[in-house]
Write a protein that holds these residues in place. Structure first.
Motif, PDB file in Angstrom:
ATOM      1  N   LEU A 176      37.997  26.735  15.310  1.00 52.23           N
ATOM      2  CA  LEU A 176      36.732  27.031  14.639  1.00 52.23           C
ATOM      3  C   LEU A 176      35.868  25.776  14.508  1.00 52.23           C
ATOM      4  O   LEU A 176      34.648  25.834  14.641  1.00 52.23           O
ATOM      5  N   TYR A 177      36.502  24.628  14.241  1.00 50.57           N
ATOM      6  CA  TYR A 177      35.755  23.366  14.257  1.00 50.57           C
ATOM      7  C   TYR A 177      35.177  23.113  15.651  1.00 50.57           C
ATOM      8  O   TYR A 177      34.045  22.616  15.792  1.00 50.57           O
ATOM      9  N   LEU A 178      35.950  23.437  16.675  1.00 46.20           N
ATOM     10  CA  LEU A 178      35.487  23.224  18.049  1.00 46.20           C
ATOM     11  C   LEU A 178      34.277  24.105  18.358  1.00 46.20           C
ATOM     12  O   LEU A 178      33.336  23.667  19.044  1.00 46.20           O
ATOM     13  N   VAL A 179      34.285  25.331  17.864  1.00 41.32           N
ATOM     14  CA  VAL A 179      33.123  26.215  18.054  1.00 41.32           C
ATOM     15  C   VAL A 179      31.876  25.583  17.442  1.00 41.32           C
ATOM     16  O   VAL A 179      30.796  25.583  18.051  1.00 41.32           O
ATOM     17  N   ASP A 180      32.005  25.024  16.241  1.00 40.78           N
ATOM     18  CA  ASP A 180      30.873  24.359  15.590  1.00 40.78           C
ATOM     19  C   ASP A 180      30.382  23.196  16.444  1.00 40.78           C
ATOM     20  O   ASP A 180      29.170  23.010  16.630  1.00 40.78           O
ATOM     21  N   THR A 181      31.300  22.418  16.990  1.00 39.71           N
ATOM     22  CA  THR A 181      30.919  21.270  17.819  1.00 39.71           C
ATOM     23  C   THR A 181      30.125  21.710  19.040  1.00 39.71           C
ATOM     24  O   THR A 181      29.076  21.133  19.361  1.00 39.71           O
ATOM     25  N   VAL A 182      30.605  22.735  19.716  1.00 38.01           N
ATOM     26  CA  VAL A 182      29.924  23.219  20.925  1.00 38.01           C
ATOM     27  C   VAL A 182      28.551  23.791  20.577  1.00 38.01           C
ATOM     28  O   VAL A 182      27.566  23.560  21.290  1.00 38.01           O
ATOM     29  N   CYS A 183      28.461  24.528  19.469  1.00 35.24           N
ATOM     30  CA  CYS A 183      27.189  25.144  19.081  1.00 35.24           C
ATOM     31  C   CYS A 183      26.107  24.099  18.821  1.00 35.24           C
ATOM     32  O   CYS A 183      24.918  24.344  19.074  1.00 35.24           O
ATOM     33  N   LEU A 184      26.496  22.927  18.319  1.00 35.71           N
ATOM     34  CA  LEU A 184      25.516  21.884  17.997  1.00 35.71           C
ATOM     35  C   LEU A 184      24.799  21.352  19.238  1.00 35.71           C
ATOM     36  O   LEU A 184      23.696  20.802  19.131  1.00 35.71           O
ATOM     37  N   PHE A 185      25.390  21.525  20.411  1.00 34.04           N
ATOM     38  CA  PHE A 185      24.724  21.060  21.627  1.00 34.04           C
ATOM     39  C   PHE A 185      23.450  21.865  21.916  1.00 34.04           C
ATOM     40  O   PHE A 185      22.554  21.366  22.596  1.00 34.04           O
ATOM     41  N   ALA A 186      23.363  23.076  21.399  1.00 32.04           N
ATOM     42  CA  ALA A 186      22.127  23.848  21.558  1.00 32.04           C
ATOM     43  C   ALA A 186      20.964  23.159  20.857  1.00 32.04           C
ATOM     44  O   ALA A 186      19.850  23.062  21.394  1.00 32.04           O
ATOM     45  N   THR A 187      21.214  22.642  19.655  1.00 24.69           N
ATOM     46  CA  THR A 187      20.174  21.904  18.935  1.00 24.69           C
ATOM     47  C   THR A 187      19.848  20.598  19.641  1.00 24.69           C
ATOM     48  O   THR A 187      18.673  20.200  19.719  1.00 24.69           O
ATOM     49  N   LEU A 188      20.859  19.913  20.166  1.00 23.35           N
ATOM     50  CA  LEU A 188      20.611  18.666  20.891  1.00 23.35           C
ATOM     51  C   LEU A 188      19.692  18.910  22.085  1.00 23.35           C
ATOM     52  O   LEU A 188      18.761  18.121  22.331  1.00 23.35           O
ATOM     53  N   PHE A 189      19.902  19.995  22.807  1.00 28.61           N
ATOM     54  CA  PHE A 189      19.033  20.331  23.942  1.00 28.61           C
ATOM     55  C   PHE A 189      17.606  20.587  23.469  1.00 28.61           C
ATOM     56  O   PHE A 189      16.639  20.102  24.071  1.00 28.61           O
ATOM     57  N   ALA A 190      17.438  21.340  22.374  1.00 27.12           N
ATOM     58  CA  ALA A 190      16.101  21.651  21.859  1.00 27.12           C
ATOM     59  C   ALA A 190      15.381  20.395  21.392  1.00 27.12           C
ATOM     60  O   ALA A 190      14.172  20.233  21.615  1.00 27.12           O
ATOM     61  N   VAL A 191      16.101  19.479  20.752  1.00 24.49           N
ATOM     62  CA  VAL A 191      15.478  18.238  20.271  1.00 24.49           C
ATOM     63  C   VAL A 191      15.103  17.341  21.439  1.00 24.49           C
ATOM     64  O   VAL A 191      14.041  16.695  21.437  1.00 24.49           O
ATOM     65  N   THR A 192      15.943  17.287  22.458  1.00 23.20           N
ATOM     66  CA  THR A 192      15.660  16.466  23.636  1.00 23.20           C
ATOM     67  C   THR A 192      14.352  16.889  24.295  1.00 23.20           C
ATOM     68  O   THR A 192      13.612  16.056  24.835  1.00 23.20           O
ATOM     69  N   ALA A 193      14.036  18.193  24.241  1.00 24.52           N
ATOM     70  CA  ALA A 193      12.830  18.713  24.879  1.00 24.52           C
ATOM     71  C   ALA A 193      11.558  18.482  24.065  1.00 24.52           C
ATOM     72  O   ALA A 193      10.460  18.748  24.550  1.00 24.52           O
ATOM     73  N   LEU A 194      11.688  17.982  22.831  1.00 24.22           N
ATOM     74  CA  LEU A 194      10.506  17.730  22.009  1.00 24.22           C
ATOM     75  C   LEU A 194       9.705  16.547  22.555  1.00 24.22           C
ATOM     76  O   LEU A 194      10.273  15.631  23.153  1.00 24.22           O
ATOM     77  N   PRO A 195       8.397  16.527  22.306  1.00 25.23           N
ATOM     78  CA  PRO A 195       7.611  15.333  22.649  1.00 25.23           C
ATOM     79  C   PRO A 195       7.858  14.231  21.632  1.00 25.23           C
ATOM     80  O   PRO A 195       8.514  14.449  20.600  1.00 25.23           O
ATOM     81  N   ALA A 196       7.349  13.044  21.893  1.00 22.60           N
ATOM     82  CA  ALA A 196       7.417  11.974  20.905  1.00 22.60           C
ATOM     83  C   ALA A 196       6.673  12.409  19.647  1.00 22.60           C
ATOM     84  O   ALA A 196       5.626  13.042  19.710  1.00 22.60           O
ATOM     85  N   LEU A 197       7.231  12.096  18.480  1.00 29.15           N
ATOM     86  CA  LEU A 197       6.647  12.536  17.199  1.00 29.15           C
ATOM     87  C   LEU A 197       6.506  11.346  16.254  1.00 29.15           C
ATOM     88  O   LEU A 197       7.184  11.245  15.229  1.00 29.15           O
ATOM     89  N   PRO A 198       5.612  10.397  16.589  1.00 28.76           N
ATOM     90  CA  PRO A 198       5.420   9.242  15.706  1.00 28.76           C
ATOM     91  C   PRO A 198       4.733   9.647  14.412  1.00 28.76           C
ATOM     92  O   PRO A 198       4.060  10.680  14.341  1.00 28.76           O
ATOM     93  N   VAL A 199       4.916   8.851  13.373  1.00 26.32           N
ATOM     94  CA  VAL A 199       4.289   9.113  12.080  1.00 26.32           C
ATOM     95  C   VAL A 199       2.813   8.741  12.157  1.00 26.32           C
ATOM     96  O   VAL A 199       2.453   7.687  12.679  1.00 26.32           O
ATOM     97  N   GLU A 200       1.940   9.611  11.659  1.00 26.54           N
ATOM     98  CA  GLU A 200       0.517   9.305  11.608  1.00 26.54           C
ATOM     99  C   GLU A 200       0.245   8.326  10.470  1.00 26.54           C
ATOM    100  O   GLU A 200       0.850   8.411   9.400  1.00 26.54           O
ATOM    101  N   GLY A 201      -0.688   7.415  10.694  1.00 25.13           N
ATOM    102  CA  GLY A 201      -1.033   6.466   9.655  1.00 25.13           C
ATOM    103  C   GLY A 201      -0.062   5.305   9.626  1.00 25.13           C
ATOM    104  O   GLY A 201       0.668   5.028  10.587  1.00 25.13           O
ATOM    105  N   LEU A 202      -0.001   4.617   8.500  1.00 23.08           N
ATOM    106  CA  LEU A 202       0.833   3.432   8.342  1.00 23.08           C
ATOM    107  C   LEU A 202       2.262   3.837   8.013  1.00 23.08           C
ATOM    108  O   LEU A 202       2.526   4.413   6.962  1.00 23.08           O
ATOM    109  N   ALA A 203       3.177   3.558   8.919  1.00 24.91           N
ATOM    110  CA  ALA A 203       4.581   3.906   8.691  1.00 24.91           C
ATOM    111  C   ALA A 203       5.173   3.009   7.610  1.00 24.91           C
ATOM    112  O   ALA A 203       4.856   1.828   7.511  1.00 24.91           O
TER     113      ALA A 203
END
Length: 428
Positions: A176-203
């Protein structure tokens, strides 16, 4: 007519939000499996509920510390990069959960330590995920987007324990822990596809000073401050979950170890939230968001008050009173979903981009801390006045205190979402 009631899916037309949302469906299932398996494994190692209870301390402390610090980090660096780092961190900690279970670990402190590290990554990841939404979607779609996200989370809160509890005897902890580990790769793929998201204004520079600056910003914006105050009122005085085990056994005649009444009471609030999310198509048409939050919390308070009243009439048996009590919890769950969707949207639109991360960190702390304070408060009240009186009295207190808060901060009640061509502001 029906199309206007069901969930507004327009945010899913944005490819980046759609990827994150679909990945979240997969990830939530795995995460909820871990939520069930960790306490189960701790109990199997120790045979002690006291050790299981330590998960509250080992989980809450990193949520508070890293929720606040993680929000400061989200205001200091590219948020896509921070999401990548924390998602990889979650994958690694989940993999370590699998490794220790597969190796037959019998050290409860190792397990609790891993749990703390996982919660620290989660506490940084969540404010960052929320802070990026206004960069992906227009303001008028944020309530719908938050409703869609909450619907997935609440559905996972129902399905995960049911699936995990039934599969532990079949597959064991490690799988069951292994299932959780594998499922998290779906989020990693979605985040990898995001554009750069810098903070607006003075960081900002992440650290204690940055956290304090975020809290000062909050103090200077009464609308945002009140969004946290009314949520704390709702959760601290109106969340009776600590009473569910005693209610299930004493008031509804269930067995000591759980049973149907126990399961229904715990599932009712998330089930109501899911139904509220399914029929949330109207939220995008509401501009008076402050008033909507107040009304939703008043409904929550009344639902919890009547829940307590129905419990008082149960007389040690289930049947009609159990059904009425569960119905009230579901009404409360739907109201809480509405309140949370609007409060999140207000935080995203009424705050400037350079403090959004820190405010989302505060949001995580409030959401995590309020119900835990409620557990202590309701437990003490029930010892003095009984479970039914504690639940009903807490619900009525929510109503009274919310009205007082609304009268004390009229700007919050007047707050409305600006039109697309003007900034969000406080208007009467």
């Amino acid at each position: 007519m029906i199309r206007g009631l069901v969930a507004d899916t327009r945010p899913l037309r944005n490819e980046h939000f759609r990827r994150l949302w679909l990945a979240n469906i997969v990830t939530v299932v795995g995460a909820q499996l871990t939520v069930v398996v960790v306490p189960a494994q701790i109990y199997a190692i120790t045979g002690s509920s006291a050790y299981v209870g330590l998960t509250g301390v080992f989980g809450l402390v990193p949520l508070i510390v890293f929720g606040l610090w993680g929000g400061a980090l989200a205001d200091a660096m590219d948020r896509r990069k921070l999401l990548l780092i924390t998602t990889v961190g979650l994958i690694v900690t989940s993999g370590l959960f699998w490794a220790q279970a597969a190796a037959g670990n019998e050290n409860v402190w190792l397990l609790l330590g891993l749990f703390s590290v996982q919660q620290a990554f989660f506490a940084i990841n969540q404010p960052t995920r929320s802070a990026v939404l206004p960069k992906l979607l227009p303001a008028h779609l944020l309530p719908a987007a938050n409703s869609l996200n909450m619907t997935v989370m609440m559905a996972g809160a129902i399905a995960g324990p049911l699936v995990g509890g039934s599969l532990i005897p079949v597959l064991g902890y490690s799988w069951l822990y292994l299932v959780d580990t594998v499922c998290l790769f779906a989020t990693l793929f979605a985040v990898t596809a995001l554009p750069a998201l810098p903070v607006e204004g003075l960081a900002s520079t992440p650290g204690l000073r940055s956290v304090i600056e975020g809290l000062r910003y909050l103090r200077g914006h009464p609308v945002l401050m009140m969004s946290f105050v009314v949520d704390l009122i709702a959760m601290i005085f109106g969340m009776p979950r600590a009473l569910f085990p005693e209610m299930a056994h004493t008031d509804f005649g269930g067995p000591d170890e759980g049973g149907l009444a126990f399961a229904l009471l715990f599932a009712a609030i998330p089930a109501g939230a899911v139904l509220g999310g399914i029929f949330s198509g109207w939220v995008s048409r509401i501009s008076r968001q402050g008033l909507a939050v107040v009304i939703a919390i008043l409904v929550w308070g009344l639902a919890m008050a009547f829940f307590g009243i129905f419990v008082g009439f149960a007389n040690g048996s289930g049947g009609v009173m159990l059904g009425c009590a569960v119905a009230m919890l579901m009404v409360g769950g739907a109201a809480d979903m509405v309140s949370a969707a609007f409060r999140q949207s207000m935080l995203m639109t009424a705050a400037s981009d350079d403090v959004r991360g820190r405010l989302q960190g505060v949001f995580i702390v409030v959401v995590a801390g309020g119900p835990r304070i409620a557990d202590v408060a309701h437990g003490g009240a029930a010892a003095l006045a009984g479970t039914a009186s504690a639940a009903a009295g807490g619900g009525f207190l929510v109503v009274v205190l919310t009205v007082v808060a609304a009268l004390a901060a009229p700007a919050f009640v007047r707050y409305r979402l600006a039109k697309p061509d003007e900034p969000a502001e406080e208007k009467s």
